[in-house]
Design a protein around this motif. Structure first.
Motif, PDB file in Angstrom:
ATOM      1  N   MET A   1       0.827  -1.189   0.000  1.00 47.24           N
ATOM      2  CA  MET A   1       0.000   0.000   0.000  1.00 47.24           C
ATOM      3  C   MET A   1       0.870   1.252   0.000  1.00 47.24           C
ATOM      4  N   ILE A   2       1.929   1.240   0.821  1.00 46.41           N
ATOM      5  CA  ILE A   2       2.838   2.388   0.852  1.00 46.41           C
ATOM      6  C   ILE A   2       3.533   2.554  -0.495  1.00 46.41           C
ATOM      7  N   PHE A   3       3.890   1.425  -1.121  1.00 52.52           N
ATOM      8  CA  PHE A   3       4.537   1.478  -2.426  1.00 52.52           C
ATOM      9  C   PHE A   3       3.595   2.110  -3.456  1.00 52.52           C
ATOM     10  N   GLY A   4       2.311   1.729  -3.416  1.00 56.16           N
ATOM     11  CA  GLY A   4       1.346   2.307  -4.348  1.00 56.16           C
ATOM     12  C   GLY A   4       1.104   3.776  -4.090  1.00 56.16           C
ATOM     13  N   MET A   5       1.067   4.183  -2.820  1.00 51.47           N
ATOM     14  CA  MET A   5       0.895   5.608  -2.507  1.00 51.47           C
ATOM     15  C   MET A   5       2.092   6.415  -3.000  1.00 51.47           C
ATOM     16  N   ALA A   6       3.297   5.853  -2.871  1.00 54.85           N
ATOM     17  CA  ALA A   6       4.477   6.562  -3.367  1.00 54.85           C
ATOM     18  C   ALA A   6       4.452   6.676  -4.888  1.00 54.85           C
ATOM     19  N   MET A   7       3.943   5.643  -5.571  1.00 56.97           N
ATOM     20  CA  MET A   7       3.845   5.704  -7.027  1.00 56.97           C
ATOM     21  C   MET A   7       2.849   6.757  -7.488  1.00 56.97           C
ATOM     22  N   SER A   8       1.797   6.971  -6.714  1.00 56.15           N
ATOM     23  CA  SER A   8       0.764   7.931  -7.128  1.00 56.15           C
ATOM     24  C   SER A   8       1.242   9.377  -7.065  1.00 56.15           C
ATOM     25  N   GLU A  10       4.173  10.613  -8.300  1.00 52.67           N
ATOM     26  CA  GLU A  10       4.755  10.926  -9.610  1.00 52.67           C
ATOM     27  C   GLU A  10       4.213   9.912 -10.620  1.00 52.67           C
ATOM     28  N   ARG A  11       3.004  10.136 -11.055  1.00 53.57           N
ATOM     29  CA  ARG A  11       2.335   9.151 -11.907  1.00 53.57           C
ATOM     30  C   ARG A  11       2.989   9.022 -13.276  1.00 53.57           C
ATOM     31  N   GLN A  12       3.464  10.116 -13.821  1.00 60.98           N
ATOM     32  CA  GLN A  12       4.070  10.047 -15.155  1.00 60.98           C
ATOM     33  C   GLN A  12       5.374   9.249 -15.131  1.00 60.98           C
ATOM     34  N   ARG A  13       6.170   9.444 -14.100  1.00 57.25           N
ATOM     35  CA  ARG A  13       7.438   8.735 -14.032  1.00 57.25           C
ATOM     36  C   ARG A  13       7.272   7.281 -13.605  1.00 57.25           C
ATOM     37  N   THR A  14       6.237   6.991 -12.836  1.00 61.60           N
ATOM     38  CA  THR A  14       6.032   5.618 -12.354  1.00 61.60           C
ATOM     39  C   THR A  14       5.046   4.835 -13.212  1.00 61.60           C
ATOM     40  N   ALA A  15       4.665   5.377 -14.358  1.00 58.41           N
ATOM     41  CA  ALA A  15       3.723   4.661 -15.221  1.00 58.41           C
ATOM     42  C   ALA A  15       4.314   3.342 -15.728  1.00 58.41           C
ATOM     43  N   VAL A  16       5.629   3.311 -15.906  1.00 61.16           N
ATOM     44  CA  VAL A  16       6.280   2.073 -16.354  1.00 61.16           C
ATOM     45  C   VAL A  16       6.116   0.963 -15.322  1.00 61.16           C
ATOM     46  N   MET A  17       6.269   1.329 -14.042  1.00 63.93           N
ATOM     47  CA  MET A  17       6.091   0.333 -12.984  1.00 63.93           C
ATOM     48  C   MET A  17       4.649  -0.156 -12.922  1.00 63.93           C
TER      49      MET A  17
END
Length: 293
Positions: A1-8, A10-17
């Motif tokens: 959950m923390i990993f997903g919150m961190a991805m949200s 910077e959505r453009q940079r984490t779109a690959v993940m």
């Protein structure tokens, strides 16, 4: 959950993940689909390997039939004698209503057909037909389904004893008690899927020192016994909920009735003039609260 919150963040940079996880989900589901298609072949191969390793196949199938009869008899005794007796002792009420009129209606026959120990909807419908308090069965039924599997514990215990008998292993009274305790504990951890008890059987048998050479033969009758113990578990869920409802149902009904009366009195005090607007009704409520203060 923390990993997903961190991805949200910077959505453009984490779109690959995110695309990576979506692709992994597709791959895993494809693998599971293939495994499910191969499951019948794997089951047949497991049964065939166990049968080929037996010297006297007739004796093994006779013992398997006696094992199935013992499990069915145990499930019947637990369903129609033990569980109703527990309900009678703790509630002082007729146990035929929750067992025969509620549990053994078409809803739990669906549970048997589906061979599932987690048929929440059918159990909830049975509790509703009997007239239990919805607040009670909405809480007790999911809790019982996760932690109360009487039929599965009985099947696991009988299976371990049968494996020991077919392998010629001697079981002491301490081993049998250990099997019963472990079966009861592991039955609480079983997922709500068919044939999940086989994993617990292998675990307990290995811990007690029982060989697992004939565990594949259990597949020949496991599908039927799985369905029957699913029905036994369903009856146990309904009766368990009935005991809690007999203890606390009247108190919750009184609380609900008192709240309804308070709401009706409030509506009669502030909502008796239907021509008033919402603002005027709100002003009256505020004025009444100020007067009380």
């Amino acid at each position: 959950m923390i990993f997903g919150m961190a991805m949200s963040v910077e959505r453009q940079r984490t779109a690959v993940m995110l695309d990576f996880f979506i692709a992994m989900r597709v791959i895993v589901f494809r693998i599971i689909t293939v495994l499910l298609w191969l499951l019948p072949l794997a089951s047949i191969s497991l049964i065939a390997a166990s049968i080929l390793g037996v010297d006297d196949i007739i004796d093994v199938f006779i013992s398997l039939g006696l094992f199935s009869a013992a499990v069915v008899a145990g499930l019947a005794v637990h369903t129609f004698i033990t569980v109703p007796l527990i309900y009678l002792i703790f509630t002082r009420k007729n146990p035929l209503k929750p067992v025969l009129l509620g549990s053994l209606r078409p809803g739990l026959f669906v549970t048997i057909i589906r061979s599932s120990i987690a048929s929440t909807v059918e159990v909830l419908n049975a509790c509703d037909r009997i007239g239990m308090n919805p607040k009670i069965y909405d809480f007790v039924v999911p809790l019982s389904i996760n932690f109360k599997k009487d039929g599965s514990a009985l099947f696991i215990t009988c299976s371990c004893v049968w494996l020991a008998q077919t392998e010629g292993a001697d079981l002491t009274s301490g081993n049998i008690v250990s099997i019963g305790i472990l079966a009861t504990a592991l039955a609480m951890c079983l997922p709500g899927i068919p044939s999940s008890s086989l994993v617990a059987i292998a675990t307990i048998a290995a811990s007690v020192g029982i060989p697992l050479n004939n565990i594949g033969i259990l597949f020949a009758m496991e599908w039927l016994l799985d369905a029957l113990r699913g029905g036994t578990n369903g009856v146990s869920y309904v009766v368990n909920t009935g005991v809690v409802d007999a203890w606390f149902g009247d108190e919750l009904k009184d609380e609900t009735t008192e709240k309804l009366r308070k709401n009706e009195s409030t509506n009669a005090t502030y909502g008796q003039d239907s021509e008033l607007s919402d603002d005027e009704v709100a002003f009256k409520i505020t004025e009444g609260n100020d007067t009380k203060l």
